[in-house]
Structure formats: structure tokens, C-alpha cells
Write an enzyme that holds these catalytic residues in place. Sequence first.
Site, mmCIF file in Angstrom:
data_model
loop_
_atom_site.group_PDB
_atom_site.id
_atom_site.type_symbol
_atom_site.label_atom_id
_atom_site.label_comp_id
_atom_site.label_asym_id
_atom_site.label_seq_id
_atom_site.Cartn_x
_atom_site.Cartn_y
_atom_site.Cartn_z
ATOM 1 N N ALA A 65 0.848 -1.198 0.000
ATOM 2 C CA ALA A 65 0.000 0.000 0.000
ATOM 3 C C ALA A 65 0.881 1.245 0.000
ATOM 4 C CB ALA A 65 -0.887 -0.004 1.236
ATOM 5 N N GLY A 108 0.628 -5.195 0.955
ATOM 6 C CA GLY A 108 -0.559 -5.334 0.108
ATOM 7 C C GLY A 108 -0.235 -5.937 -1.241
ATOM 8 N N GLU A 111 -0.259 -9.539 -0.625
ATOM 9 C CA GLU A 111 -1.666 -9.941 -0.431
ATOM 10 C C GLU A 111 -2.400 -9.997 -1.774
ATOM 11 O OE1 GLU A 111 -2.192 -6.835 2.499
ATOM 12 O OE2 GLU A 111 -2.633 -8.331 4.039
ATOM 13 N N GLU A 131 4.419 -4.988 7.344
ATOM 14 C CA GLU A 131 3.562 -4.002 8.015
ATOM 15 C C GLU A 131 3.972 -3.768 9.463
ATOM 16 O OE1 GLU A 131 2.510 -6.466 6.070
ATOM 17 O OE2 GLU A 131 0.905 -5.779 4.757
HETATM 18 N N1 DAK Z 1 4.538 3.272 -0.443
HETATM 19 C C1 DAK Z 1 4.970 4.451 -0.951
HETATM 20 N N2 DAK Z 1 6.158 4.623 -1.535
HETATM 21 C C2 DAK Z 1 6.987 3.569 -1.582
HETATM 22 C C3 DAK Z 1 6.624 2.307 -1.052
HETATM 23 C C4 DAK Z 1 5.322 2.184 -0.464
HETATM 24 N N3 DAK Z 1 4.859 1.031 0.008
HETATM 25 N N4 DAK Z 1 7.642 1.448 -1.251
HETATM 26 C C5 DAK Z 1 8.605 2.153 -1.886
HETATM 27 N N5 DAK Z 1 8.209 3.412 -2.088
HETATM 28 C C6 DAK Z 1 8.957 4.487 -2.750
HETATM 29 C C7 DAK Z 1 10.091 4.994 -1.890
HETATM 30 O O1 DAK Z 1 9.612 5.936 -0.961
HETATM 31 C C8 DAK Z 1 11.009 5.584 -2.930
HETATM 32 O O2 DAK Z 1 10.493 6.827 -3.327
HETATM 33 P P1 DAK Z 1 11.482 8.087 -3.561
HETATM 34 O O3 DAK Z 1 12.254 8.230 -2.290
HETATM 35 O O4 DAK Z 1 12.358 7.644 -4.729
HETATM 36 O O5 DAK Z 1 10.566 9.224 -3.870
HETATM 37 C C9 DAK Z 1 10.842 4.627 -4.114
HETATM 38 O O6 DAK Z 1 9.610 3.965 -3.900
HETATM 39 C C10 DAK Z 1 11.937 3.578 -4.184
HETATM 40 O O7 DAK Z 1 12.005 2.960 -2.922
HETATM 41 P P2 DAK Z 1 13.383 2.854 -2.088
HETATM 42 O O8 DAK Z 1 14.277 3.989 -2.398
HETATM 43 O O9 DAK Z 1 13.000 2.635 -0.665
HETATM 44 O O10 DAK Z 1 13.998 1.530 -2.740
HETATM 45 P P3 DAK Z 1 14.931 0.448 -2.041
HETATM 46 O O11 DAK Z 1 15.334 -0.472 -3.145
HETATM 47 O O12 DAK Z 1 15.989 1.101 -1.216
HETATM 48 O O13 DAK Z 1 13.978 -0.339 -1.015
HETATM 49 C C11 DAK Z 1 11.961 -1.531 -0.400
HETATM 50 C C12 DAK Z 1 12.928 -1.091 -1.526
HETATM 51 C C13 DAK Z 1 10.770 -2.207 -1.033
HETATM 52 C C14 DAK Z 1 12.669 -2.506 0.543
HETATM 53 C C15 DAK Z 1 11.529 -0.262 0.411
HETATM 54 O O14 DAK Z 1 11.055 0.724 -0.501
HETATM 55 C C16 DAK Z 1 10.436 -0.549 1.385
HETATM 56 O O15 DAK Z 1 10.661 -1.070 2.479
HETATM 57 N N6 DAK Z 1 9.194 -0.158 1.016
HETATM 58 C C17 DAK Z 1 8.037 -0.262 1.905
HETATM 59 C C18 DAK Z 1 7.540 -1.682 1.948
HETATM 60 C C19 DAK Z 1 6.386 -1.815 2.933
HETATM 61 O O16 DAK Z 1 6.488 -1.521 4.115
HETATM 62 N N7 DAK Z 1 5.258 -2.281 2.420
HETATM 63 C C20 DAK Z 1 4.057 -2.489 3.230
HETATM 64 C C21 DAK Z 1 3.181 -1.238 3.148
HETATM 65 S S1 DAK Z 1 1.778 -1.403 4.204
HETATM 66 C C22 DAK Z 1 -5.785 -2.162 3.709
HETATM 67 C C23 DAK Z 1 -5.331 -3.422 3.478
HETATM 68 C C24 DAK Z 1 -3.991 -3.628 3.245
HETATM 69 C C25 DAK Z 1 -3.110 -2.577 3.270
HETATM 70 C C26 DAK Z 1 -3.566 -1.302 3.483
HETATM 71 C C27 DAK Z 1 -4.914 -1.087 3.705
HETATM 72 N N8 DAK Z 1 -7.209 -1.947 4.019
HETATM 73 C C28 DAK Z 1 -8.060 -3.078 4.136
HETATM 74 C C29 DAK Z 1 -7.702 -0.629 4.112
HETATM 75 C C30 DAK Z 1 -1.698 -2.833 3.047
HETATM 76 C C31 DAK Z 1 -0.750 -2.207 3.759
HETATM 77 C C32 DAK Z 1 0.639 -2.245 3.276
HETATM 78 O O17 DAK Z 1 0.951 -2.821 2.245
#
Ligand code: DAK
Length: 257
Positions: A65, A108, A111, A131
Site C-alpha cells: 500500500a 498489500g 496480499e 507491516e
Molecule cells: N509506499 C509508498 N512509496 C513507496 C513504497 C510504499 N509502500 N515502497 C517504496 N516506495 C517508494 C520509496 O519511498 C522511494 O520513493 P522516492 O524516495 O524515490 O521518492 C521509491 O519507492 C523507491 O524505494 P526505495 O528507495 O525505498 O527503494 P529500495 O530499493 O531502497 O527499497 C523496499 C525497496 C521495497 C525494501 C523499500 O522501498 C520498502 O521497504 N518499502 C516499503 C515496503 C512496505 O512496508 N510495504 C508495506 C506497506 S503497508 C488495507 C489493506 C492492506 C493494506 C492497506 C490497507 N485496508 C483493508 C484498508 C496494506 C498495507 C501495506 O501494504
Amino acid sequence: MAFEHILVTIEEALGLIQLNRPKVLNALNRAVMTELGQALADLEANDAVRCIVIYGNARAFSAGADIAEMQAATPVDMLRQNWIAQWERLRQLTKPTIAAVSGYCLGGGCELAMACDIIIASESAQFGQPEINLGVIPGAGGTQRLPRALGKSRAMELILTGKFIGAQEALARGLVSRVVPVEVYLEEAKSLAREIAAKAPVAVQFAKECVNKVFELPLGEGLEYERRHFYFLFSTEDQREGMRAFLAKRPAEWKGR
Ligand code: DAK
């Protein structure tokens, strides 16, 4: 409908959906999820489409997400936006869905892939539910589907630590059905989709439904569910054709009825 964050193409019997926010690793914001839901509805309604492939790019299927969009959300926002409805739509599709996953497949994104019927992974694929590192938990099926795929202990470890697993472990544990080089992962998924699309459509739909019931029904009810669908297929022209063609040693010509 024109889409901004996804690309939708139809290649003969395949509906192809590419997540297209590469700068943010295909983070799923509300607009993507709305477009995805609409595209799935369109492909489900299109009789020419027999199988759907969802993919991202070599670096990321999806990193989950969109954290920037989500960080200020209130519970009521999320309830009203009804995000989860798009996942439910995926679950209710009658057509088979294949996730072609390369690179990050997180939160997500993981998922979303797990809500598909089959996952084909490239050697670079990484799966995880990070998460916990954001102070939340998976909210679109991660705590339910990951243990079913990996077993409780390993899934618990991933969900409680936020660590990722690679493609080979995902294969060994049954989360994905095959791992192929990154250069061919999409073609591999399409080729599988074409193979499925060439089978008898009603039988494909019933087979998918019955397999998915494994996760919802006790064994006795599941066996009963399967049996009734098996009997029903003997009312289709395709059952007659399939068995006639086998005995005549010729390829079957499916009618989809
Ligand atoms: N959201 C927004 N931006 C993201 C992102 C994300 N999930 N993942 C990466 N980016 C962006 C980074 O901010 C960066 O942007 P800039 O700085 O270039 O502007 C760009 O993508 C490249 O990322 P990195 O520079 O961080 O790249 P790396 O290779 O160093 O790292 C990484 C890659 C995937 C390990 C890292 O980006 C990372 O940890 N990303 C976050 C992963 C994460 O935590 N995902 C879970 C998100 S929570 C719902 C149901 C489900 C959900 C929500 C609601 N409802 C029922 C309402 C789901 C929730 C989730 O998925």
C-alpha cells in the site's frame, strides 16, 4: 475506461493488467485499487477473455500500500474507501488469475499476489509482510493466506519480523508454483495462461471454485461440493465433446457450454 496507473491489454484470450507506478515500486494507492477493480470487472465481463495475468515490472510487482497516502488515514477513511472490496472482487472472479511476480512483492502487494489463483515468480522475487515495521499488521489477507501457504511457524516469523523470503524458499514452501529467470517470467506466466485458456471454460471455472473451497470448507463438505460440480459438468456439451474427442484420438473443440 482509460486508466492512469495500470495498463490493460487483451492478447487473444488473455487479459493482462500491469501495475504501472514504477517510481514508487508500484505502491498501491486508492486510484490503483479502484482502477484494478474496474479492470477486473471489465475482463470478467468480456467473454473473449479466459484467463487474467497481473504483473508489475522486473524490480517490483508491488511494494504494498502507498504509505505516503495511507499515513494520515483514519479508520473511518479506510472503512468508507472500502479498499478491501477490490480484493473481494478478485476473490469472486470466475476466471483464473495468475500473478507474475518479479522483485518486491510486499505487504498489500503480497496480499494481492496471494489473492490470485497461481503465482509465477522470477528468480529475483521477494515476498514479505513488513507491516509490523510500520506499526500495523497485514489488512488484506496476509495473516490468513500466508500461513496457509507457508505453514504457521514460518508465516508467523515473517509477519512478526517483517523479513522477506526469496523465490526459491517461496517455491519450496508452495507459495509459488514455479521460479524462472527474470527475462522470461512474464512470458512464462502468459504461456501458462494460454494453456489454461485453451481448456473447457466451464470445467476451468468449476475446478478453480472447488480448489478455492479447500480454504473455506471442512473436508466432507468440500468433497460434496466437488462431487456436485462434477455431476453438473455432465450436462455440458464440452463433456460430451471432450470424451468423444479422446476416444476418436483428436483434439477437442470446446464450446464453453
Ligand atoms: N509506499 C509508498 N512509496 C513507496 C513504497 C510504499 N509502500 N515502497 C517504496 N516506495 C517508494 C520509496 O519511498 C522511494 O520513493 P522516492 O524516495 O524515490 O521518492 C521509491 O519507492 C523507491 O524505494 P526505495 O528507495 O525505498 O527503494 P529500495 O530499493 O531502497 O527499497 C523496499 C525497496 C521495497 C525494501 C523499500 O522501498 C520498502 O521497504 N518499502 C516499503 C515496503 C512496505 O512496508 N510495504 C508495506 C506497506 S503497508 C488495507 C489493506 C492492506 C493494506 C492497506 C490497507 N485496508 C483493508 C484498508 C496494506 C498495507 C501495506 O501494504
